[in-house]
Design an enzyme around this catalytic site. Structure first.
Site, PDB file in Angstrom:
ATOM      1  N   GLY A  40       0.809  -1.213   0.000  1.00  0.00           N
ATOM      2  CA  GLY A  40       0.000   0.000   0.000  1.00  0.00           C
ATOM      3  C   GLY A  40       0.841   1.262   0.000  1.00  0.00           C
ATOM      4  O   GLY A  40       0.324   2.362   0.199  1.00  0.00           O
ATOM      5  N   LYS A  41       2.144   1.113  -0.260  1.00  0.00           N
ATOM      6  CA  LYS A  41       3.040   2.275  -0.196  1.00  0.00           C
ATOM      7  C   LYS A  41       2.715   3.324  -1.251  1.00  0.00           C
ATOM      8  O   LYS A  41       2.753   4.527  -0.969  1.00  0.00           O
ATOM      9  CB  LYS A  41       4.506   1.832  -0.299  1.00  0.00           C
ATOM     10  CG  LYS A  41       4.891   1.115  -1.571  1.00  0.00           C
ATOM     11  CD  LYS A  41       6.325   0.577  -1.488  1.00  0.00           C
ATOM     12  CE  LYS A  41       6.731  -0.127  -2.771  1.00  0.00           C
ATOM     13  NZ  LYS A  41       5.924  -1.341  -3.037  1.00  0.00           N
ATOM     14  N   SER A  42       2.385   2.893  -2.467  1.00  0.00           N
ATOM     15  CA  SER A  42       2.065   3.872  -3.514  1.00  0.00           C
ATOM     16  C   SER A  42       0.783   4.622  -3.194  1.00  0.00           C
ATOM     17  O   SER A  42       0.712   5.842  -3.363  1.00  0.00           O
ATOM     18  CB  SER A  42       1.941   3.176  -4.874  1.00  0.00           C
ATOM     19  OG  SER A  42       3.196   2.688  -5.297  1.00  0.00           O
TER      20      SER A  42
ATOM     21  N   ALA B 102       7.557   8.641 -13.178  1.00  0.00           N
ATOM     22  CA  ALA B 102       7.536   7.185 -13.291  1.00  0.00           C
ATOM     23  C   ALA B 102       8.856   6.730 -13.923  1.00  0.00           C
ATOM     24  O   ALA B 102       9.000   6.801 -15.134  1.00  0.00           O
ATOM     25  CB  ALA B 102       6.346   6.739 -14.134  1.00  0.00           C
TER      26      ALA B 102
ATOM     27  N   HIS C 194      -1.830   1.874 -11.970  1.00  0.00           N
ATOM     28  CA  HIS C 194      -1.285   3.100 -11.368  1.00  0.00           C
ATOM     29  C   HIS C 194      -1.797   4.332 -12.114  1.00  0.00           C
ATOM     30  O   HIS C 194      -2.177   5.328 -11.496  1.00  0.00           O
ATOM     31  CB  HIS C 194       0.251   3.071 -11.404  1.00  0.00           C
ATOM     32  CG  HIS C 194       0.861   2.373 -10.236  1.00  0.00           C
ATOM     33  ND1 HIS C 194       1.432   3.040  -9.194  1.00  0.00           N
ATOM     34  CD2 HIS C 194       0.990   1.053  -9.948  1.00  0.00           C
ATOM     35  CE1 HIS C 194       1.888   2.175  -8.302  1.00  0.00           C
ATOM     36  NE2 HIS C 194       1.641   0.965  -8.746  1.00  0.00           N
TER      37      HIS C 194
ATOM     38  N   ARG D 132      -4.442   8.003 -10.889  1.00  0.00           N
ATOM     39  CA  ARG D 132      -3.924   9.378 -10.839  1.00  0.00           C
ATOM     40  C   ARG D 132      -5.007  10.382 -11.225  1.00  0.00           C
ATOM     41  O   ARG D 132      -5.696  10.203 -12.222  1.00  0.00           O
ATOM     42  CB  ARG D 132      -2.742   9.536 -11.790  1.00  0.00           C
ATOM     43  CG  ARG D 132      -1.545   8.745 -11.368  1.00  0.00           C
ATOM     44  CD  ARG D 132      -0.428   8.867 -12.394  1.00  0.00           C
ATOM     45  NE  ARG D 132       0.372   7.654 -12.356  1.00  0.00           N
ATOM     46  CZ  ARG D 132       1.113   7.221 -13.361  1.00  0.00           C
ATOM     47  NH1 ARG D 132       1.171   7.895 -14.489  1.00  0.00           N
ATOM     48  NH2 ARG D 132       1.798   6.114 -13.236  1.00  0.00           N
TER      49      ARG D 132
ATOM     50  N   GLU E 131       7.710   9.996 -17.736  1.00  0.00           N
ATOM     51  CA  GLU E 131       8.418   8.719 -17.624  1.00  0.00           C
ATOM     52  C   GLU E 131       9.871   8.968 -17.982  1.00  0.00           C
ATOM     53  O   GLU E 131      10.190   9.268 -19.135  1.00  0.00           O
ATOM     54  CB  GLU E 131       7.794   7.676 -18.553  1.00  0.00           C
ATOM     55  CG  GLU E 131       6.373   7.320 -18.173  1.00  0.00           C
ATOM     56  CD  GLU E 131       5.758   6.274 -19.102  1.00  0.00           C
ATOM     57  OE1 GLU E 131       6.417   5.893 -20.090  1.00  0.00           O
ATOM     58  OE2 GLU E 131       4.627   5.848 -18.825  1.00  0.00           O
TER      59      GLU E 131
END
Length: 200
Positions: free
Chosen positions: A38-40, A57, A76, A80, A88
């Site tokens: 769950g860090k992101s 990214a 991901h 956002r 990126e």
């Protein structure tokens, strides 16, 4: 007088803990965690209040040759907000030095994997150690000099089974050392375990 001093010291320590926990998200924050911890999501919550944000990214772009990775990238991207800008790139140093708005870097583990490939570490190309040191020191200098709020996500490694391959052990060792250095120059460090965020 001694009792008053002790009470005052206790109050100041409580205040300092509160400031560390709640008042320093405007600086540099390192969010650590294992796979699917769950860090992101936690990092995204930390920066959600910013009206403008650059999402960095540094991992491999999604490609048709790896549908599982493409699915992860898509998940991901779907989370956002529309007002976040995404770039990126592996040039984290350049981004940190030129940023004029808050940054979310997700994640240092995928960035390091690409850097190790760039410098020839996986193939043990002569001089790879020096090239790696140069890249890491450049990033760390840029991290130290960052003048915008930055939240960086990284994998917490080394808590499980020792990797069976030399490349796995190399990645674990270098990322562990990198996390140490980034943490030393962070205003706040958070460890996410099973979706729970622990301030370190």
């Amino acid at each position: 007088m001694t009792k008053l001093t002790h009470r005052l010291a206790g109050y100041l320590e409580t205040l300092a803990r509160a400031l560390r926990r709640y008042g320093r998200d405007e600086g540099k924050v390192l969010v650590l965690g294992g796979v699917r911890s769950g860090k992101s999501r936690h990092a995204e919550r930390l920066v959600a209040r910013h009206p403008h944000l650059l999402y960095v990214a540094p991992g491999l772009p999604a490609g048709e040759d790896d549908p599982e990775w493409a699915a992860r990238v898509a998940a991901h991207q779907a989370r956002r907000p529309a007002h976040w800008k995404t770039v990126e790139t592996t040039d984290l140093s350049g981004i940190l030095r030129t940023a004029t708005e808050p940054l979310l870097i997700d994640c240092l583990g995928t960035w390091l994997s690409r850097v190790l490939d760039d410098v020839g570490a996986w193939r043990q190309k002569p001089g790879w150690e020096h090239r790696l040191d140069d890249r890491l020191e450049d990033f760390l200098a840029a991290w130290a000099a960052a003048r915008v709020p930055v939240v960086a996500v990284s994998n917490e490694v080394g808590s499980g089974v020792v990797p069976a391959t030399s490349s796995g052990r190399l990645f674990r060792d270098v990322l562990g050392a990198l996390n140490n250095r980034v943490s030393a120059d962070a205003d706040r460090v958070v460890l996410v375990v099973a979706g729970r965020a622990l301030d370190l």
